[in-house]
Design an enzyme around this catalytic site. Structure first.
Site, PDB file in Angstrom:
ATOM      1  N   TRP A   1      74.943  35.434  13.898  1.00 57.59           N
ATOM      2  CA  TRP A   1      76.058  35.644  12.970  1.00 57.59           C
ATOM      3  C   TRP A   1      76.914  34.384  12.805  1.00 57.59           C
ATOM      4  O   TRP A   1      77.980  34.446  12.226  1.00 57.59           O
ATOM      5  CB  TRP A   1      76.900  36.856  13.371  1.00 57.59           C
ATOM      6  CG  TRP A   1      77.812  36.747  14.586  1.00 57.59           C
ATOM      7  CD1 TRP A   1      77.927  35.694  15.449  1.00 57.59           C
ATOM      8  CD2 TRP A   1      78.752  37.742  15.024  1.00 57.59           C
ATOM      9  NE1 TRP A   1      78.855  35.986  16.409  1.00 57.59           N
ATOM     10  CE2 TRP A   1      79.389  37.243  16.175  1.00 57.59           C
ATOM     11  CE3 TRP A   1      79.114  39.010  14.567  1.00 57.59           C
ATOM     12  CZ2 TRP A   1      80.367  37.963  16.870  1.00 57.59           C
ATOM     13  CZ3 TRP A   1      80.088  39.720  15.275  1.00 57.59           C
ATOM     14  CH2 TRP A   1      80.701  39.205  16.402  1.00 57.59           C
TER      15      TRP A   1
ATOM     16  N   THR B   1      73.858  38.041  22.451  1.00 57.35           N
ATOM     17  CA  THR B   1      74.845  36.975  22.266  1.00 57.35           C
ATOM     18  C   THR B   1      74.882  36.485  20.815  1.00 57.35           C
ATOM     19  O   THR B   1      73.838  36.115  20.272  1.00 57.35           O
ATOM     20  CB  THR B   1      74.469  35.788  23.186  1.00 57.35           C
ATOM     21  OG1 THR B   1      74.346  36.266  24.502  1.00 57.35           O
ATOM     22  CG2 THR B   1      75.513  34.681  23.120  1.00 57.35           C
ATOM     23  N   GLU B   2      76.056  36.500  20.213  1.00 59.42           N
ATOM     24  CA  GLU B   2      76.261  35.987  18.853  1.00 59.42           C
ATOM     25  C   GLU B   2      75.303  36.635  17.845  1.00 59.42           C
ATOM     26  O   GLU B   2      74.935  36.027  16.848  1.00 59.42           O
ATOM     27  CB  GLU B   2      76.106  34.457  18.807  1.00 59.42           C
ATOM     28  CG  GLU B   2      76.958  33.709  19.836  1.00 59.42           C
ATOM     29  CD  GLU B   2      78.428  33.695  19.496  1.00 59.42           C
ATOM     30  OE1 GLU B   2      78.799  34.052  18.354  1.00 59.42           O
ATOM     31  OE2 GLU B   2      79.235  33.340  20.378  1.00 59.42           O
ATOM     32  N   LEU B   3      74.894  37.862  18.156  1.00 61.73           N
ATOM     33  CA  LEU B   3      73.960  38.637  17.318  1.00 61.73           C
ATOM     34  C   LEU B   3      72.622  37.910  17.090  1.00 61.73           C
ATOM     35  O   LEU B   3      71.963  38.099  16.069  1.00 61.73           O
ATOM     36  CB  LEU B   3      74.589  39.031  15.975  1.00 61.73           C
ATOM     37  CG  LEU B   3      75.857  39.893  16.037  1.00 61.73           C
ATOM     38  CD1 LEU B   3      76.177  40.453  14.643  1.00 61.73           C
ATOM     39  CD2 LEU B   3      75.719  41.038  17.027  1.00 61.73           C
TER      40      LEU B   3
END
Lengths: 404, 411
Positions: B302, B149-151
């Protein structure tokens, strides 16, 4: 002349601690901030001894020349309350509110002649007549500052035509109009037919107060016993929505019985509200401390867990900013000007009792929510200064003076 | 040789409606907002499908046919796949068609696009397995490379992903971890030695965030110009990871900005340079050797300039909401009530916590980021009310369970 100090003749209302609401606070905040760059003569109506028609008094360390003119006009006066003042007063006063407005305006002429201002600034309709007279006497531009209209004061029902006419006359005679919010600006455009180009919005500021922390706090016993406190501060009039506050209180109590509600303020609906709280069966959880100011009001802010302003129509509304400065989370009516500058608070329609209940319960149930709203709310309110409002006013003066 | 690796993130949460205190204990429909506003999940999905998913998929299918060398990859959250299965079968079919080209790789992630990696190893594992299963069902493939999730990434997370048998992991090429090093190589995790693909955030964000920004020195961004920037990396890097939200195409950058024309022209422009080619994450691992090891003890992501977790858990309401939802894990799982389990998991989607973020909002600038609620505080109250209801349901389950047990004992 552009950019330099101006001679400002301002028609306003009594400063704290003699005020009965936000109008005096606004006059004080704005004029003190303006006085640091401009030369200000501040004229206000005041009931004086029989032998005095005018009174000149000093105002702290600020160089404001304050001139009182003997009159029965008061901020928030209406046709009924004026009749009551008149009955208890001796003197050559007008027989009706409108007659007194007229009389006051002729009394200010000599002051205007003597001051020879660069610009005239009048706050709300009761002083618009004075502003017009001063404009006629000196041929200087007039700025009309609107803090409330007849539509706000009556909650939209029973607008008085004579008052409306006087307001409209002032707005039309003015070279420029200042509205305390976009909310008020749109009222002026829609209901008074004033062209939007002629109106600037200057949001009010809030005065940082200097708390005296040595005082013991009210309702301390309740706090000790785990009660939460919900606060209303405002004149108890139709405009402020006190009835919505009480109906919401009843709902909140069904979720959180250990809650008390404070209705701080006075007004023509006070008795009706006491009766309503009995009718709703919640009188045990509601307190009516009356009108409070200064340290007493400050202590109340200190104990509150959430502040609610359910105004039906609020041109601005300084009290939520005061609450925020004291770290209290706020819930404010969407029908308010202050909603335009508050991002760190809840907003609800004044009639939406369900939503206000949801928000109050949400805030009271969550320590983390109160903590973050308190922190961010303080920051939000701090930037809303009178200096900012005064700077904007000064810019408007310069423009008006240049184009007149 | 510089290989260009495209990965697009496709996700839509189940946004929580304005679930009030009055709803608690009355009904448990947390996600079914009906008005046509940004809290209506079906309405949003239809809107984004029309603006982005359908035209972008159609364009990519066309491009993949035209250029057999073109390769792209996607990560589709489980909650997104579920929504298109139920509400937008055309979008699902177009993703199936993309996979059928053989030039598209699908990545692994958590089904609920959650922050489980930070709170519960067991839940993290369960959600990855659940995601594998829906990807297999709907798209017929088994992902081999993991993106969180979301890097979100840390040494601890990558160690777990290695244990689960993935080939590689994707994360952000954040400045504070790379320092002087270039993101344009394959790296590996220091302990587990799992290969790491790092996003080239500068070039990725040129498309995702700056494409239509007139204040940007690169404006207007044309395909030949961008292809030239990428080609210039030849000799100083092997791999250019362009990772972005798929909604960039048509939703964040509107059609009128020329984003689709840009995209259509880009592969041809890139292929004009003989040293460029396209690659998918699992091919990267086969072709390139890691250039260095990276140790990242503190989680990165990120998101925002900070590239940390502050978008989801920097204030007291976010922290409390997260702690509370994960504290219910064992009880929810014990209950064996599937609806309860699903609702509990849908409440884990990271977007809910993002909507409660106040870090940008603190300066009074409401418009800096997207939020379907009027304020982070409103988002929190709706969430807290759902949690209160969920807890009531759990209590009810326990009462029912103990009644059953005592009934059994008596009989």
């Amino acid at each position: 002349m552009y950019g330099g100090p101006l001679k400002v003749l301002m028609f306003g209302w009594e400063f704290p601690p003699h005020n009965s609401g936000g109008l005096g606070t606004a006059c004080y905040g704005l004029s003190t901030a303006l006085a640091s760059d401009h030369q200000l003569t501040f004229v206000l109506p005041r009931k004086l001894d029989l032998e005095h028609q005018y009174l000149n008094f000093e105002f702290g360390d600020r160089e404001i020349d304050v001139q009182a003119v003997n009159s029965l006009l008061k901020a928030y006066a209406d046709l009924n309350s004026y009749r009551a003042f008149l009955r208890g007063s001796l003197g050559n006063y007008g027989q009706s509110l409108l007659a007194e407005v007229e009389r006051y305006s002729t009394q200010v002429e000599p002051i205007a002649q003597r001051v020879q201002p660069d610009i005239i600034h009048a706050h709300d309709w009761l002083s618009f007549g004075a502003g017009i007279k001063a404009k006629e006497a000196t041929n200087r531009p007039l700025v009309a500052h609107v803090h409330a209209t007849e539509f706000d004061r009556t909650g939209g029902t029973g607008v008085n035509q004579q008052v409306y006419n006087k307001e409209r006359e002032g707005l039309e005679a003015a070279d420029h109009v200042i509205a305390v919010s976009s909310f008020t600006k749109s009222t002026l455009v829609e209901h008074y037919g004033i062209t939007p180009k002629k109106i600037s919005v200057v949001h009010n500021g809030v005065l940082p107060d200097k708390p005296d922390r040595s005082q013991s706090l009210p309702f301390a016993k309740y706090k000790e016993l785990g009660y939460k406190i919900v606060l209303f501060v405002g004149r108890v009039t139709i405009q402020k929505g006190p009835d919505y506050f009480l109906k919401t209180a009843k709902n909140v109590l069904s979720y959180l019985p250990k809650t008390i509600f404070l209705m701080v303020g006075s007004g023509d609906m006070a008795e009706q509200m006491i009766n309503l709280s009995v009718e709703l069966g919640i009188s045990g959880n509601i307190f009516f401390p009356g009108f409070l100011r200064g340290q007493e009001l400050h202590s109340i802010y200190q104990v509150a867990d959430v502040f609610v302003m359910p105004s039906v129509s609020e041109p601005f509304g300084i009290t939520p900013l005061e609450a925020m400065l004291n770290g209290v989370p706020v819930i404010i009516s969407k029908q308010s000007g202050v909603a335009e500058v508050i991002t760190h608070g809840f907003k609800a329609d004044f009639w939406d009792i369900e939503e206000m209940t949801n928000q109050i319960v949400g805030v009271l149930k969550s320590g983390p929510l109160r903590q973050i709203m308190s922190k961010n709310g303080r920051r939000n309110a701090k930037v809303q200064t009178w200096k900012r409002a005064a700077d904007k006013c000064a810019k408007i003066y310069q423009q008006v003076v240049r184009s007149s | 040789m510089a290989s260009i690796c495209f990965y697009f993130q496709v996700h839509q949460p189940y946004r929580i409606k304005r679930y009030r205190i009055q709803d608690v204990g009355q009904h448990s429909r947390y996600f079914d907002h009906q008005d046509q506003t940004n809290l209506n999940n079906r309405w949003i999905l239809n809107k984004v499908s029309k603006k982005c998913y359908l035209p972008a998929n159609e364009l990519f299918i066309k491009l993949l046919r035209k250029y057999p060398e073109l390769k792209i990859s996607y990560s589709l959250s489980g909650v997104f796949l579920e929504q298109i299965r139920d509400w937008q079968p055309r979008v699902l079919r177009s993703f199936q068609a993309l996979v059928a080209t053989g030039q598209v790789e699908i990545l692994a992630e958590t089904y609920y696009h959650s922050l489980a990696s930070l709170y519960s190893e067991q839940e993290f594992t369960d959600q990855i397995a659940q995601h594998r299963s829906i990807v297999k069902d709907l798209l017929g493939v088994e992902p081999r490379v993991f993106r969180n999730t979301e890097l979100i990434y840390s040494d601890q997370i990558v160690a777990h992903i290695k244990k689960l048998g993935y080939l590689a992991m994707i994360t952000e090429g954040a400045d504070h971890i790379l320092d002087w090093r270039s993101p344009n190589f394959l790296y590996q995790a220091s302990e587990s030695e799992l290969p790491l693909l790092l996003k080239n955030y500068k070039l990725s964000d040129d498309i995702a965030f700056r494409f239509s920004s007139k204040d940007w020195s690169g404006y207007p961004l044309t395909a030949p110009k961008f292809a030239q920037w990428l080609s210039a990396i030849n000799g100083s890097g092997e791999l250019i990871n362009l990772f972005m939200d798929y909604e960039t195409f048509g939703e964040h950058q509107w059609q009128s900005t020329g984003i689709f024309e840009f995209l259509e022209a880009l592969p041809g422009e890139l292929l004009k340079h003989p040293d460029n080619d396209f690659i998918t994450p699992s091919e990267v691992v086969e072709r390139y050797e890691p250039i260095a090891k990276l140790s990242i003890p503190e989680p990165i992501s990120w998101a925002d300039v900070e590239r940390d977790l502050s978008a989801w858990r920097s204030n007291s309401i976010q922290q409390q909401a997260l702690e509370e939802i994960y504290s219910l894990e064992s009880e929810v799982k014990k209950s064996q009530n599937n609806q309860l389990l699903t609702d509990w998991r849908r409440l884990q989607t990271s977007d809910h916590f993002y909507y409660m973020c106040t870090k940008w909002f603190a300066d009074g600038d409401v418009h800096k980021y997207f939020n379907p609620y009027e304020s982070p505080y409103e988002a929190y109250i709706a969430y807290a009310n759902c949690l209160a209801d969920l807890k009531l349901r759990l209590e009810e389950e326990q009462v029912n369970l103990s009644n059953q047990v005592s009934a059994m004992v008596q009989s």
